[in-house]
Scaffold this motif. Structure first.
Motif, PDB file in Angstrom:
ATOM      1  N   SER A 264       0.956  -1.235   0.115  1.00 23.86           N
ATOM      2  CA  SER A 264       0.035   0.070  -0.134  1.00 23.86           C
ATOM      3  C   SER A 264       0.808   1.404  -0.059  1.00 23.86           C
ATOM      4  O   SER A 264       0.466   2.450   0.113  1.00 23.86           O
ATOM      5  CB  SER A 264      -0.869   0.225   1.246  1.00 23.86           C
ATOM      6  OG  SER A 264      -0.081  -0.021   2.320  1.00 23.86           O
ATOM      7  N   GLY A 265       2.317   1.037  -0.037  1.00 21.79           N
ATOM      8  CA  GLY A 265       3.138   2.328   0.058  1.00 21.79           C
ATOM      9  C   GLY A 265       3.171   2.763  -1.440  1.00 21.79           C
ATOM     10  O   GLY A 265       2.817   2.293  -2.553  1.00 21.79           O
ATOM     11  N   ASP A 272      12.093  -1.074  -6.096  1.00 22.11           N
ATOM     12  CA  ASP A 272      12.729  -0.184  -4.982  1.00 22.11           C
ATOM     13  C   ASP A 272      13.134  -1.268  -3.924  1.00 22.11           C
ATOM     14  O   ASP A 272      13.986  -0.669  -3.074  1.00 22.11           O
ATOM     15  CB  ASP A 272      11.835   0.788  -4.495  1.00 22.11           C
ATOM     16  CG  ASP A 272      11.314   1.801  -5.482  1.00 22.11           C
ATOM     17  OD1 ASP A 272      12.260   2.541  -6.198  1.00 22.11           O
ATOM     18  OD2 ASP A 272       9.996   2.092  -5.616  1.00 22.11           O
ATOM     19  N   TYR A 273      12.423  -2.443  -3.862  1.00 21.21           N
ATOM     20  CA  TYR A 273      13.146  -3.521  -2.846  1.00 21.21           C
ATOM     21  C   TYR A 273      12.455  -4.839  -3.461  1.00 21.21           C
ATOM     22  O   TYR A 273      11.602  -4.797  -4.294  1.00 21.21           O
ATOM     23  CB  TYR A 273      12.135  -3.279  -1.392  1.00 21.21           C
ATOM     24  CG  TYR A 273      10.793  -3.263  -1.739  1.00 21.21           C
ATOM     25  CD1 TYR A 273      10.030  -4.434  -1.028  1.00 21.21           C
ATOM     26  CD2 TYR A 273       9.975  -2.037  -1.791  1.00 21.21           C
ATOM     27  CE1 TYR A 273       8.785  -4.170  -1.320  1.00 21.21           C
ATOM     28  CE2 TYR A 273       8.758  -1.982  -2.035  1.00 21.21           C
ATOM     29  CZ  TYR A 273       7.834  -3.431  -1.548  1.00 21.21           C
ATOM     30  OH  TYR A 273       6.659  -3.635  -1.718  1.00 21.21           O
ATOM     31  N   SER A 274      13.439  -5.679  -2.956  1.00 24.02           N
ATOM     32  CA  SER A 274      12.994  -7.258  -3.307  1.00 24.02           C
ATOM     33  C   SER A 274      11.692  -7.623  -2.781  1.00 24.02           C
ATOM     34  O   SER A 274      11.374  -7.142  -1.870  1.00 24.02           O
ATOM     35  CB  SER A 274      13.925  -7.980  -2.861  1.00 24.02           C
ATOM     36  OG  SER A 274      15.434  -7.903  -3.439  1.00 24.02           O
ATOM     37  N   THR A 275      11.087  -8.542  -3.625  1.00 27.67           N
ATOM     38  CA  THR A 275       9.885  -8.971  -3.310  1.00 27.67           C
ATOM     39  C   THR A 275       9.732  -9.463  -1.772  1.00 27.67           C
ATOM     40  O   THR A 275      10.589 -10.515  -1.534  1.00 27.67           O
ATOM     41  CB  THR A 275       9.213  -9.984  -4.144  1.00 27.67           C
ATOM     42  OG1 THR A 275       9.209  -9.141  -5.762  1.00 27.67           O
ATOM     43  CG2 THR A 275       7.772 -10.430  -3.807  1.00 27.67           C
ATOM     44  N   PHE A 276       9.102  -9.096  -1.000  1.00 27.84           N
ATOM     45  CA  PHE A 276       8.958  -9.299   0.393  1.00 27.84           C
ATOM     46  C   PHE A 276       8.148 -10.635   0.809  1.00 27.84           C
ATOM     47  O   PHE A 276       8.226 -11.404   1.412  1.00 27.84           O
ATOM     48  CB  PHE A 276       8.472  -8.332   1.427  1.00 27.84           C
ATOM     49  CG  PHE A 276       8.729  -8.531   2.830  1.00 27.84           C
ATOM     50  CD1 PHE A 276       9.800  -8.322   3.537  1.00 27.84           C
ATOM     51  CD2 PHE A 276       7.629  -8.818   3.486  1.00 27.84           C
ATOM     52  CE1 PHE A 276      10.099  -8.598   4.775  1.00 27.84           C
ATOM     53  CE2 PHE A 276       7.648  -9.161   4.885  1.00 27.84           C
ATOM     54  CZ  PHE A 276       8.681  -8.748   5.537  1.00 27.84           C
ATOM     55  N   GLY A 277       6.708 -10.475   0.259  1.00 25.95           N
ATOM     56  CA  GLY A 277       5.765 -11.649   0.216  1.00 25.95           C
ATOM     57  C   GLY A 277       5.711 -11.696   1.711  1.00 25.95           C
ATOM     58  O   GLY A 277       5.001 -10.609   2.133  1.00 25.95           O
ATOM     59  N   ARG A 310       7.892   4.891   0.440  1.00 20.60           N
ATOM     60  CA  ARG A 310       7.467   4.136   1.696  1.00 20.60           C
ATOM     61  C   ARG A 310       6.824   2.778   1.211  1.00 20.60           C
ATOM     62  O   ARG A 310       6.283   2.724   0.168  1.00 20.60           O
ATOM     63  CB  ARG A 310       6.638   5.011   2.411  1.00 20.60           C
ATOM     64  CG  ARG A 310       7.150   6.201   2.842  1.00 20.60           C
ATOM     65  CD  ARG A 310       6.256   7.242   3.860  1.00 20.60           C
ATOM     66  NE  ARG A 310       6.855   8.178   4.305  1.00 20.60           N
ATOM     67  CZ  ARG A 310       7.327   9.364   3.740  1.00 20.60           C
ATOM     68  NH1 ARG A 310       7.054   9.538   2.449  1.00 20.60           N
ATOM     69  NH2 ARG A 310       8.047  10.351   4.348  1.00 20.60           N
ATOM     70  N   LEU A 311       6.967   1.795   2.005  1.00 22.03           N
ATOM     71  CA  LEU A 311       6.222   0.785   2.218  1.00 22.03           C
ATOM     72  C   LEU A 311       5.758   0.344   3.545  1.00 22.03           C
ATOM     73  O   LEU A 311       6.532   0.627   4.451  1.00 22.03           O
ATOM     74  CB  LEU A 311       6.992  -0.373   1.526  1.00 22.03           C
ATOM     75  CG  LEU A 311       8.034  -1.215   2.108  1.00 22.03           C
ATOM     76  CD1 LEU A 311       8.117  -2.572   2.124  1.00 22.03           C
ATOM     77  CD2 LEU A 311       9.414  -0.485   2.075  1.00 22.03           C
ATOM     78  N   THR A 312       4.699  -0.415   3.572  1.00 21.68           N
ATOM     79  CA  THR A 312       4.281  -1.042   4.853  1.00 21.68           C
ATOM     80  C   THR A 312       4.336  -2.489   5.077  1.00 21.68           C
ATOM     81  O   THR A 312       3.745  -3.175   4.154  1.00 21.68           O
ATOM     82  CB  THR A 312       2.755  -0.441   5.084  1.00 21.68           C
ATOM     83  OG1 THR A 312       2.645   1.057   5.100  1.00 21.68           O
ATOM     84  CG2 THR A 312       2.053  -0.974   6.424  1.00 21.68           C
ATOM     85  N   THR A 333      10.722   4.063   5.413  1.00 19.43           N
ATOM     86  CA  THR A 333      10.725   5.033   4.421  1.00 19.43           C
ATOM     87  C   THR A 333      12.229   4.742   3.726  1.00 19.43           C
ATOM     88  O   THR A 333      13.183   4.699   4.527  1.00 19.43           O
ATOM     89  CB  THR A 333      10.926   6.430   5.051  1.00 19.43           C
ATOM     90  OG1 THR A 333       9.520   6.727   5.746  1.00 19.43           O
ATOM     91  CG2 THR A 333      11.121   7.400   4.058  1.00 19.43           C
ATOM     92  N   ILE A 334      12.214   4.585   2.567  1.00 22.97           N
ATOM     93  CA  ILE A 334      13.463   4.543   1.709  1.00 22.97           C
ATOM     94  C   ILE A 334      13.912   5.957   1.300  1.00 22.97           C
ATOM     95  O   ILE A 334      13.205   6.461   0.270  1.00 22.97           O
ATOM     96  CB  ILE A 334      13.149   3.515   0.510  1.00 22.97           C
ATOM     97  CG1 ILE A 334      12.945   2.202   0.922  1.00 22.97           C
ATOM     98  CG2 ILE A 334      14.544   3.244  -0.406  1.00 22.97           C
ATOM     99  CD1 ILE A 334      12.406   1.322  -0.268  1.00 22.97           C
ATOM    100  N   THR A 335      15.007   6.366   1.670  1.00 22.34           N
ATOM    101  CA  THR A 335      15.592   7.686   1.523  1.00 22.34           C
ATOM    102  C   THR A 335      16.311   7.662   0.377  1.00 22.34           C
ATOM    103  O   THR A 335      17.095   6.872  -0.144  1.00 22.34           O
ATOM    104  CB  THR A 335      16.287   8.234   2.614  1.00 22.34           C
ATOM    105  OG1 THR A 335      15.495   8.276   3.592  1.00 22.34           O
ATOM    106  CG2 THR A 335      16.790   9.564   2.154  1.00 22.34           C
ATOM    107  N   ASP A 336      15.844   8.414  -0.817  1.00 23.83           N
ATOM    108  CA  ASP A 336      16.473   8.637  -2.123  1.00 23.83           C
ATOM    109  C   ASP A 336      17.772   9.178  -2.100  1.00 23.83           C
ATOM    110  O   ASP A 336      18.036  10.096  -1.405  1.00 23.83           O
ATOM    111  CB  ASP A 336      15.499   9.170  -3.140  1.00 23.83           C
ATOM    112  CG  ASP A 336      16.118   9.086  -4.579  1.00 23.83           C
ATOM    113  OD1 ASP A 336      17.119   8.416  -4.851  1.00 23.83           O
ATOM    114  OD2 ASP A 336      15.323   9.740  -5.286  1.00 23.83           O
TER     115      ASP A 336
END
Length: 360
Positions: A264-265, A272-277, A310-312, A333-336
């Motif tokens: 939902s982020g 931006d990030y590896s699949t978390f699942g 961001r991701l939740t 929060t992933i800071t660019d």
């Protein structure tokens, strides 16, 4: 075949020393003597009958007897006699047996309550009273999830007795000792059973009873904090989960909690990030308040100027006996680390007044 009629009396011995245990006029009615007649021409095997009327009295009692004899034979020829089988005992079996049963099919008790009463009740057709005492044994069926000697004191055998004179609805109480501990183990069950009835009684429908022991110790798992920050160049980011228990409590069994990406982020899965699942972490038996475990988030660097994203992560589910605590969501929060600037190409330029326009 008979050439003349033969008659004989069936006599009730009530009122004599040879009488049965049933009471005439109360347990049965019979007109004594009752004369039966075999007509001329009757042959071997001919039969006659008399009627004994049984009284359904609604009283709980032992089986009772009526003793009948053959007497006063009348035979004109003098050649008929009463045979050796000249007596009969009629046994009246009581259909009004009381029943012993648990009052309820189940009950519950808190682990810290110390004791718990289980009620055994008597049901007597017609209301009673009992003419003799009746008993039943209450024992542990040893089929529940609670452990004798650690969750409750050994039950052994409790003999429940209802005395003569007891009426329907009478109760007896058996007290169980419940043992408290500091383990988080969830609700546990103890199964009791009735059996070995003595006296003129039967087991009722509720011959088993389940006691549920609710746990006083609690545990929950939550994120340690509700948010964290990671720089885009970092390749790994740990998010911490913490176990919270009631004071002094520890887990009796391992607990597994499942963490999922809420999707939902603003950050993009697999970009931006590896699949978390969904990831799982376990808190082992024996762990107590404040124990932690981590899940890993792999952050992917890129060369895009995209700003912070961001991701939740969300606690999806947890195994018994623990529950999900709060916070159950954690925002990363992933800071660019990619930046861009805008400037003039040169510090100054020159244009002729007659040109009219000038590109900068």
């Amino acid at each position: 075949a008979l050439t003349s009629a033969v008659s004989v009396d069936v006599v009730d011995l009530f009122g004599t020393p040879e009488a049965g245990t049933a009471t005439a006029g109360v347990d049965y009615s019979f007109t004594s003597p009752a004369t039966v007649t075999f007509a001329p021409g009757s042959g071997s095997g001919s039969s006659q009958s008399v009627t004994l009327t049984i009284v359904d009295d609604g009283t709980t009692e032992e089986a009772e007897t009526v003793n009948l004899n053959l007497a006063n034979l009348s035979d004109a020829t003098g050649q008929v006699s009463i045979a050796a089988l000249n007596a009969q005992t009629v046994t009246i079996v009581d259909n009004d047996l009381p029943t012993i049963s648990f009052e309820l099919a189940s009950s519950s008790v808190g682990e810290g309550d110390g004791s718990h009463n289980v009620v055994v009740s008597l049901d007597v057709p017609g209301g009673g009273p009992l003419t003799e005492p009746v008993t039943a044994d209450l024992t542990d069926a040893a089929t529940g999830t609670a452990t004798s000697g650690s969750d409750y004191a050994a039950v052994g055998t409790h003999t429940v007795t209802f005395a003569a004179g007891s009426h329907s609805g009478a109760t007896q109480i058996v007290s169980l000792a419940v043992l408290a501990d500091s383990l988080v183990e969830g609700p546990e069950s103890l199964n009791l059973q009735l059996g070995n009835v003595s006296g003129s009684a039967n087991l009722g429908t509720l011959s088993s009873h389940t006691v549920t022991i609710s746990d006083d110790a609690t545990a929950s798992v939550s994120f340690t904090i509700d948010s964290s920050t990671v720089v885009e160049t970092d390749t790994a980011h740990s998010v911490s989960l913490v176990l919270s228990t009631s004071p002094g409590a520890t887990l009796a069994v391992p607990v597994t909690v499942y963490v999922s990406d809420a999707l939902s982020g603003t950050a993009t899965d697999n970009a931006d990030y590896s699949t978390f699942g969904t990831q799982s972490v376990s808190f082992g038996a024996g762990l107590g308040n404040g124990a932690t475990q981590n899940v890993a988030l792999n952050v992917l660097g890129d060369f895009l100027v995209e700003g912070d994203e961001r991701l939740t992560l969300r606690l999806a589910s947890i195994g018994a006996p623990a529950t999900l605590g709060s916070p159950s969501d954690h925002t990363v929060t992933i800071t660019d680390n990619d930046t861009a600037t805008v400037s003039f190409d040169v510090a100054g330029s020159q244009v002729n007044e007659a040109t009219g326009t000038h590109q900068v």
